[in-house]
Design a protein around this motif. Structure first.
Motif, short mmCIF file in Angstrom:
data_model
loop_
_atom_site.label_atom_id
_atom_site.label_comp_id
_atom_site.label_asym_id
_atom_site.label_seq_id
_atom_site.Cartn_x
_atom_site.Cartn_y
_atom_site.Cartn_z
N PRO A 270 10.39 -11.45 59.56
CA PRO A 270 11.25 -10.88 60.19
C PRO A 270 11.51 -11.53 61.63
N ALA A 271 12.38 -12.12 61.91
CA ALA A 271 12.99 -12.76 62.85
C ALA A 271 13.02 -11.32 63.78
N ARG A 272 13.34 -11.28 65.81
CA ARG A 272 13.04 -10.37 66.73
C ARG A 272 14.61 -10.90 67.47
N PRO A 273 15.47 -11.11 66.88
CA PRO A 273 16.57 -11.47 67.96
C PRO A 273 16.82 -10.32 69.25
N ALA B 129 15.64 -7.83 56.13
CA ALA B 129 14.76 -8.67 55.92
C ALA B 129 13.51 -6.72 55.95
N GLU B 130 12.16 -7.38 55.38
CA GLU B 130 11.15 -6.36 54.84
C GLU B 130 10.45 -6.52 55.94
N TYR B 131 9.68 -5.46 56.74
CA TYR B 131 9.05 -5.65 57.64
C TYR B 131 7.67 -5.31 56.41
N MET C 136 -5.35 -5.78 67.50
CA MET C 136 -3.68 -4.82 67.33
C MET C 136 -3.57 -3.50 67.79
N ASN C 137 -3.05 -3.20 67.99
CA ASN C 137 -2.47 -1.62 68.55
C ASN C 137 -1.63 -1.55 67.27
N LEU C 138 -1.69 -0.45 66.83
CA LEU C 138 -1.32 0.01 65.08
C LEU C 138 0.16 0.14 65.55
N GLN C 139 0.67 0.08 65.72
CA GLN C 139 2.39 0.01 65.83
C GLN C 139 2.94 -1.08 65.46
N ARG C 140 4.17 -0.42 65.36
CA ARG C 140 5.60 -0.26 64.26
C ARG C 140 6.73 -0.69 65.09
N VAL C 141 7.80 -1.66 65.52
CA VAL C 141 9.12 -1.64 66.20
C VAL C 141 9.09 -2.17 65.20
N ASN C 142 10.30 -1.56 64.31
CA ASN C 142 11.61 -2.94 63.39
C ASN C 142 12.24 -3.74 63.72
N PRO C 143 12.05 -4.44 63.65
CA PRO C 143 13.23 -5.72 64.62
C PRO C 143 14.53 -5.73 63.69
N MET C 144 16.00 -5.69 64.79
CA MET C 144 17.56 -5.18 64.08
C MET C 144 17.18 -6.26 62.47
N PHE D 150 0.74 -5.64 70.88
CA PHE D 150 1.09 -5.13 71.31
C PHE D 150 1.66 -4.01 69.77
N GLU D 151 2.06 -4.62 69.02
CA GLU D 151 2.95 -4.35 67.54
C GLU D 151 2.16 -5.55 66.38
N GLU D 152 2.67 -4.52 65.34
CA GLU D 152 2.09 -5.52 64.31
C GLU D 152 2.95 -6.75 62.92
N LEU D 153 4.08 -6.44 63.61
CA LEU D 153 4.59 -7.88 63.38
C LEU D 153 4.66 -8.99 64.43
N GLU D 154 4.70 -8.69 65.65
CA GLU D 154 4.28 -9.58 66.28
C GLU D 154 3.18 -10.02 66.51
N THR D 155 2.10 -9.67 66.14
CA THR D 155 1.08 -10.17 65.77
C THR D 155 0.87 -11.56 65.19
N LEU D 156 2.05 -11.36 63.58
CA LEU D 156 1.25 -12.30 63.33
C LEU D 156 2.31 -13.52 63.09
N ARG D 157 3.66 -13.03 64.08
CA ARG D 157 3.87 -14.40 64.70
C ARG D 157 3.31 -15.56 65.13
N TYR D 158 2.28 -14.80 66.39
CA TYR D 158 1.59 -15.97 66.96
C TYR D 158 0.23 -16.65 66.00
N LEU D 159 -0.07 -15.84 65.38
CA LEU D 159 -1.09 -16.44 65.23
C LEU D 159 -1.55 -17.88 64.82
N ASP D 160 -0.74 -18.69 64.49
CA ASP D 160 -0.72 -20.22 64.41
C ASP D 160 -0.86 -20.90 66.18
#
Lengths: 191, 591
Positions: free
Chosen positions: B337-340, A111-113, A96-104, A76-86
């Motif tokens: 980037p982590a997502r805590p 950090a850079e998105y 992949m849904n083309l959407q970005r939600v910035n983490p804290m 549902f989110e671009e960064l999260e797609t990358l996180r689980y590729l392993d």
């Protein structure tokens, strides 16, 4: 013997868990074995959300998908797609849904998105990019992104359109069924 | 074909208990156990309640069992520490109506402060322990537990872990059996009054019953040998979710699947060990099975091959046996980037921590969403040990010489009911001066919005009396009790300063509900006047997903109108008043 290992990833509140619930019910209706695993609690407060769904004509053991064995990553989110590729099999499909939600960490400037998610995925795997929010809006509710993504996924799984529709009728409240069926069809066309 | 359901382990335990004719369920919420009694409450035949803490939950459960009905009590692993006192002696008294106690452990600490292995409690309390490996077993074993409990006159401990509690699977549906209450509501002093005289008489019965249970454990078909034909070069002993990882990694290999892990089926273990040359014990966390099997004089491979830390996985089982690392086939790009997890937009805790950080106060924290304030960029919480610990720690610190005008305790409303009251009493009794902030958001937020004695609603959804935090504090002798609106930073700061400086105990209670339970919204959002913004980043430092700096080179603040709740905390910290409410007059409108 058919079996599929599907990962659903996103950010808390995006409808990740409902999507994994639909595919589980669908496989169960077919008489397949199903196991689903996810974490809630503290991790849900705006954190990364992932749901493992394993469906099979034979018995499923581990509730989580072993590394290298995910056949589909629905994100549902671009960064999260990358996180689980392993978790992916090299023959797997990424939706992949083309959407970005910035983490804290990004909001706080620590950090850079990553702005090239699509390229990073295409270097590694088959990718279908979906403008989920736009299609969901077209269906009548921007929150129906999960159903749009299931529509895209449905083209790559051996279930009939009728089976999907029956499952939606069973899982989705009647009030929002029409919008969801429309979102599902739009996703199917995009798949 | 029998009807089937798709349930989580938690839901399946509630289902099994319902089928067993359970009439009484109690708990204090705690991830990953919360859904057990939450689901049990949905069955009209079961009286279910939240108790203020796990000790009380177990005690009311013992009372219900004494009255003869079948009882379900559930808690997270650290909850059993709180309930350990009644638990240890309940094993001596035994039961009236059958009683199942569920401990949901959290290997990997997805939502917990430690990863203790509660299987040790079964051995210590001398009670039988069952470990289901999937949701269907959760249902089946819950059903079986009541029979066991009544036949052997003992509470039964079921130990699950996060992957079992939150994992879903296909579960068979059985009918509910209606069970006549046990004839236990009569005076039976020797059984129920644990004076030393009588306890000395009960202890041998406990030892006797655990011996009998060991015989049962050997005969019981759920402790079973799989895939063994003659002899084998290697094989496994495992239980719970690690059993599934073993089957996944080595589907053809022999396994002794243990379902009752206390007392152990020693004969079965000896028989299996005699036929398997290399025997692996695969278990998460402590070498609980490994040590017991080694003590039987059997050579096994355990923690030298599989980690003692965190969760196991199919990969870790494979690696432990083969010595070969199972690498991903697709690599994850570096430096993502982590997502805590983070406090929600509009969370009423944010304002309080923003002020505490500004005043450079040392914060003795507690267990709840607010523990997240310890993470950057807030960095405003400096201790978290267990439920209720913050108050005692603040008192101890100030009595030991820490500056009382720079030390506070922070606790939530549900946590205050759980174990904050005795801490406040301690401050008053021992002439302390510590300041306690109760972040009252009118719910148990972290575990998923459960009610508690301060919300005025029961688990069954009925209206009830609200327990007043102020009245409790005044009753134990706190004379300074004040309320603050945590969305108003100026007021929050003023009250905090006054109470920190006061040379007597004080309690400050916040008044805003959790954004997840309130339908009222402030009705405004905020926007940034880019001409006034100097890009200092004070606003993004309040740790809200709706506020961030953007742009290349010179950065300016942005407020995401879809995420903004309208609390106004970011606007109040802005030194140039660049963040303005969208109704244009710059004044915050509050409900």
């Amino acid at each position: 013997m058919k079996s599929y290992n599907l990962l659903f990833a996103g950010v808390g509140g995006q409808g990740v868990l409902l999507a994994s619930e639909v595919i589980s019910a669908l496989a169960m209706n077919r008489g397949w074995d199903v196991k689903k695993s996810e974490i809630h609690g503290m991790a849900q407060r705006g954190g990364s959300v992932v749901s493992h769904v394993r469906i099979s004509e034979t018995q499923v053991f581990s509730p989580t998908i072993p590394l290298g064995e995910a056949t589909h990553l629905v994100s549902f989110e671009e960064l999260e797609t990358l996180r689980y590729l392993d978790h992916m099999s090299p023959q797997g499909l990424v939706i992949m849904n083309l959407q970005r939600v910035n983490p804290m960490t990004v909001l706080a400037g620590a950090a850079e998105y990553p702005t090239n998610a699509s390229e990073l995925i295409k270097e590694r795997l088959r990718l279908i990019e979906v403008n989920g929010v736009e299609l969901a809006q077209k269906a009548g509710n921007p929150r129906a992104v999960n159903t749009v993504l299931l529509g895209v996924l449905s083209k790559d799984l051996p279930f009939e359109e009728e089976e999907w529709i029956d499952t939606f009728k069973q899982v989705v409240p009647p009030k929002i069924l029409e919008i969801n069926l429309k979102a599902f069809r739009l996703g199917r066309e995009a798949g | 074909m029998a009807q089937k359901l798709f349930l989580s382990g938690d839901e399946a335990i509630a289902r099994g208990a319902w089928e067993a004719g359970v009439k009484f369920a109690s708990a204090y919420p705690g991830t990953p156990s919360t859904d057990i009694v939450d689901s049990a409450a949905k069955y009209p035949e079961i009286y279910a309640q939240w108790s203020p803490n796990e000790k009380v939950a177990l005690e009311v459960g013992i009372g219900a069992s004494r009255a003869g009905v079948r009882v379900l009590v559930a808690m997270k692993h650290v909850g059993l520490n709180v309930a350990a006192d009644p638990f240890m002696t309940f094993s001596y008294t035994g039961v009236g109506g059958g009683t199942l106690i569920v401990s949901a452990d959290d290997p990997g600490m997805h939502s917990s402060q430690n990863e203790q292995d509660n299987r040790t409690y079964a051995r210590m309390a001398k009670v039988p322990m069952l470990e289901p490996a999937d949701p269907e077993e959760c249902r089946r074993l819950a059903l079986f537990a009541y029979q066991l409990s009544e036949e052997y006159d003992t509470p039964v401990l079921m130990r699950i872990t996060t992957r079992i509690a939150h994992g879903k699977g296909i579960v068979n549906m059985g009918e509910r059996q209606e069970v006549e209450p046990a004839d236990s509501w009569k005076a039976d002093t020797e059984k129920w009054v644990m004076l030393p005289t009588f306890a000395r008489m009960r202890h041998p019965k406990v030892e006797e019953s655990i011996q009998k249970l060991a015989v049962l454990s050997d005969q019981w078909e759920e402790n079973r040998i799989i895939n063994l034909d003659g002899e084998a070069d290697f094989g496994f002993i495992s239980s719970g979710v690690p059993y599934q990882y073993v089957r996944e990694a080595f589907p053809e290999s022999p396994v002794l699947k243990l379902t009752m892990t206390h007392p152990l089926p020693e004969e079965k273990i000896r028989e299996f060990a005699s036929k398997v040359k290399r025997l692996y014990v695969v278990e998460e966390l402590d070498p609980f099975l490994e040590m017991a099997i080694k003590a039987m004089g059997i050579k096994v491979i355990g923690k030298e091959a599989f980690p003692i830390l965190g969760e196991l996985s199919t990969e870790l089982v494979y690696e432990g046996v083969t010595g070969k690392e199972r690498k991903p086939l697709i690599n994850v790009p570096e430096n993502l980037p982590a997502r805590p997890p983070t406090l929600c937009a509009g969370c009423p805790h944010r304002g309080v921590f923003t002020v505490l950080r500004k005043l450079k106060v040392v914060v003795m924290g507690d267990i709840g969403c607010y523990t997240l304030a310890g993470l950057p960029p807030l960095n405003a919480l400096h201790a978290c040990v267990c439920m209720g610990a913050g108050i005692g720690m603040a008192h101890g610190a100030t009595m030991a010489g820490a500056p009382s005008d720079k030390t506070v305790a922070i606790i939530g409303d549900s946590t205050f009911m759980h174990s904050g009251i005795t801490g406040v009493m301690d401050i008053v009794y021992n002439k302390g001066v510590a300041t306690v902030i109760v972040l009252d958001n009118s719910t148990t937020a972290m575990t998923g919005k459960q009610d508690h004695p301060g919300t005025g609603v029961t688990l069954k959804g009925e209206k009830t009396k609200k327990v007043s935090i102020e009245a409790i504090c005044r009753a134990v002798g706190v004379e300074r009790v004040r309320y603050i609106d945590p969305y108003d930073l100026e007021e929050t700061q003023k009250v905090l300063k006054e109470e920190l400086e006061a040379k007597e105990p004080s309690v400050i209670i916040t008044t805003r509900p959790c954004t997840l339970i309130t339908k009222e919204r402030p009705g405004i959002t905020y926007t940034v006047d880019e001409d006034k913004c100097i890009g200092c980043g004070q606003c993004s430092n309040v740790a809200c997903v709706a506020v961030f700096l953007s742009g290349n080179g010179t950065k300016v603040a942005k407020v995401d109108p879809l995420l903004c709740y309208g609390c106004g905390v970011c606007a109040q910290v802005c030194p140039t008043k660049a963040i303005v409410s969208t109704n244009g007059d710059g004044k915050e409108k509050r409900p």
